[in-house]
Write an enzyme that holds these catalytic residues in place. Structure first.
Site, PDB file in Angstrom:
ATOM      1  N   GLU A 130       0.830  -1.215   0.000  1.00 46.34           N
ATOM      2  CA  GLU A 130       0.000   0.000   0.000  1.00 46.34           C
ATOM      3  C   GLU A 130       0.860   1.259   0.000  1.00 46.34           C
ATOM      4  O   GLU A 130       0.511   2.258  -0.622  1.00 46.34           O
ATOM      5  CB  GLU A 130      -0.925   0.010   1.228  1.00 46.34           C
ATOM      6  N   THR A 183      -5.124   8.057  -5.832  1.00 47.77           N
ATOM      7  CA  THR A 183      -5.218   8.018  -4.377  1.00 47.77           C
ATOM      8  C   THR A 183      -4.384   9.144  -3.755  1.00 47.77           C
ATOM      9  O   THR A 183      -4.830   9.819  -2.828  1.00 47.77           O
ATOM     10  CB  THR A 183      -4.716   6.659  -3.839  1.00 47.77           C
TER      11      THR A 183
END
Lengths: 308, 308
Positions: A130, A183
């Site tokens: 991530e 993101t």
């Protein structure tokens, strides 16, 4: 004898779930990637195949590669792994594409080497994926992919993950408009301070949602699906957001909001029939505006990653 | 025939409970006031007796009087009430003294007139008493006094109160150092903005605490009893706070924090034996510093106000 190869299903996930920015997430049942992970005599991690999406396959550029290396670094193992990734989740869609790959990789590797690591340790390895994908090692997609159902990241320091009861009739509808929201961009537009007043609303709603999930009170779940902090800002990046949300609720959804950092929009409903009706209502908005989309209706997946 | 007089126990309450500023509260079992409420032919509310504390008895200056008038204004009733208040909770102690009086008054009145009002409506009337006491119509003491156990104020607009499961072995220890901290002062020193980072920690802990209460996971309850927002500021007003908290946890408490707006400090423990050990440890700190205190050990009260 341990298997030398394993094929796994890695579920898509909805992070934040309106009120639970950075802490709540849930796993989907019918949307996810497939991966094959195989032991090799050669050390390290190799991504030998990646279909369905145009993503890098160099180990250090791939989330599954990076997560896998984090696991290997913590384990004395005289070999390595090769990985095939069959992406069905679109990267950048906001339903945990990177988390599915990084979590799937470390979960499968752990199976192949006799499960030396706890689920919490696997979450930590997957979070390195991530970090590569978004610059932040968040756990709100990784945790539900790994544990299944609803999960709460109670704390990051130290990492503390709580599995939350998942009512049986809870279904998610997710619509993904084909526009790109990074993101990293959608994190950057957030303010670093919030009003105490909005904070109080938010933790009231998180408490209500968790209580609703444990008591299987669908109305309370619906009332708690509010976000006064992130949604008002991030929704600006998603064309038609307000209409899609409104139509979903008019069609009977318990609540609706941004999936992860978007642009996907989710709705939760009681029962599959309702979730499909909600899917039609959400689709109609993008049909009218003329934006292409994918749409999924899925039970909330109570088990997480599984062997195929 | 309905009774014309009723005697009730009005429990003391702990609001906020570390992570749940303005939303969480719990009721105590062995600490509380008594009230006698009696129907009269004369209209309006009269406080005919008030013992134990030096508080105003003029109807509009008394929290029970103001709450009672709020109820009467919503009900077509050709009479009134007189109230006797036997205070055992010290005003300004931070364990819901005003909430006990205002909630007790409206709960008892509702009993005497055939229960026309729902518990949620009673909360709204009692909140008028809170507005008189502190300038803010908060519900986090009123709700547990009325519903018993742990309660969550999910939302104020509209008012939405959720009863939370209360683990059977949960005991509270509350120590009240004899210093004065006004609720209005302790609200004023709070900042009106918080960092998003601290907000995330807070709603993670609220989620963890609610999950821990439903699953009766005492360790999780303990880990979730953190407050990064209010405690660091308000604890400055409470002499010895850090030591009392530290000693409570060393003695085995699951967690410890400020009760309401202070100056009382609470700790939660698993079992009465542990809670008493914690009480000794907390007392020792004020014995050493030389500050007078009251101390209470109580089961968490699952039923709220009751008829005596």
């Amino acid at each position: 004898m341990q298997a030398s190869e394993i094929r796994v299903f890695c579920p898509a996930t909805i992070a934040n779930v309106s009120c639970g920015f950075d802490v709540l997430g849930l796993a989907l049942d019918s949307v996810g990637d497939e991966m094959v992970v195989r032991k090799t005599q050669e050390k390290g991690i190799k991504i030998i195949k990646l279909t369905g999406q145009d993503l890098p396959t160099e180990t250090l550029q791939n989330v599954a590669g990076v997560a896998g290396l984090a696991l290997l670094a913590a384990f004395d193992y005289n070999g390595g792994f090769e990985i095939e990734i069959y992406k069905k989740i679109k990267a950048g869609s906001g339903i945990g594409s990177s988390a599915a790959s990084s979590t799937g990789a470390v979960w499968a590797m752990n199976q192949l080497i006799g499960k030396p690591f706890t689920p919490l340790e696997l979450v930590k390895f997957a979070m390195e994926g991530e970090r590569l994908a978004s610059g932040v090692a968040h756990a709100d997609n990784v945790a539900p992919a790994l544990f299944g159902g609803f999960t709460l990241v109670r704390s990051y320091q130290p990492l503390d993950i709580v599995k939350i009861n998942t009512p049986k009739e809870l279904f998610a509808t997710v619509i993904h408009p084909q526009i790109e929201v990074k993101t990293s961009d959608s994190r950057r537009i957030l303010k670093t301070t919030i009003s105490l007043e909005d904070g109080i609303k938010q933790w009231g709603n998180v408490g209500g949602l968790i209580a609703g999930l444990f008591t299987e009170d669908y109305d309370l779940i619906g009332r708690s699906l509010e976000d006064h902090i992130v949604e008002p800002i991030r929704s600006i990046l998603i064309p038609g957001f307000d209409s899609v949300k409104q139509k979903a609720i008019e069609a009977g959804a318990l609540g609706s909001g941004i999936s992860g950092s978007g642009p996907s929009i989710f709705a939760l409903s009681k029962g599959e029939v309702a979730a499909k009706k909600v899917a039609n209502a959400m689709s109609e908005v993008y049909d009218k505006i003329g934006i292409d989309y994918d749409i999924h209706v899925s039970k909330v997946n109570a088990e997480g990653i599984k062997i195929l």
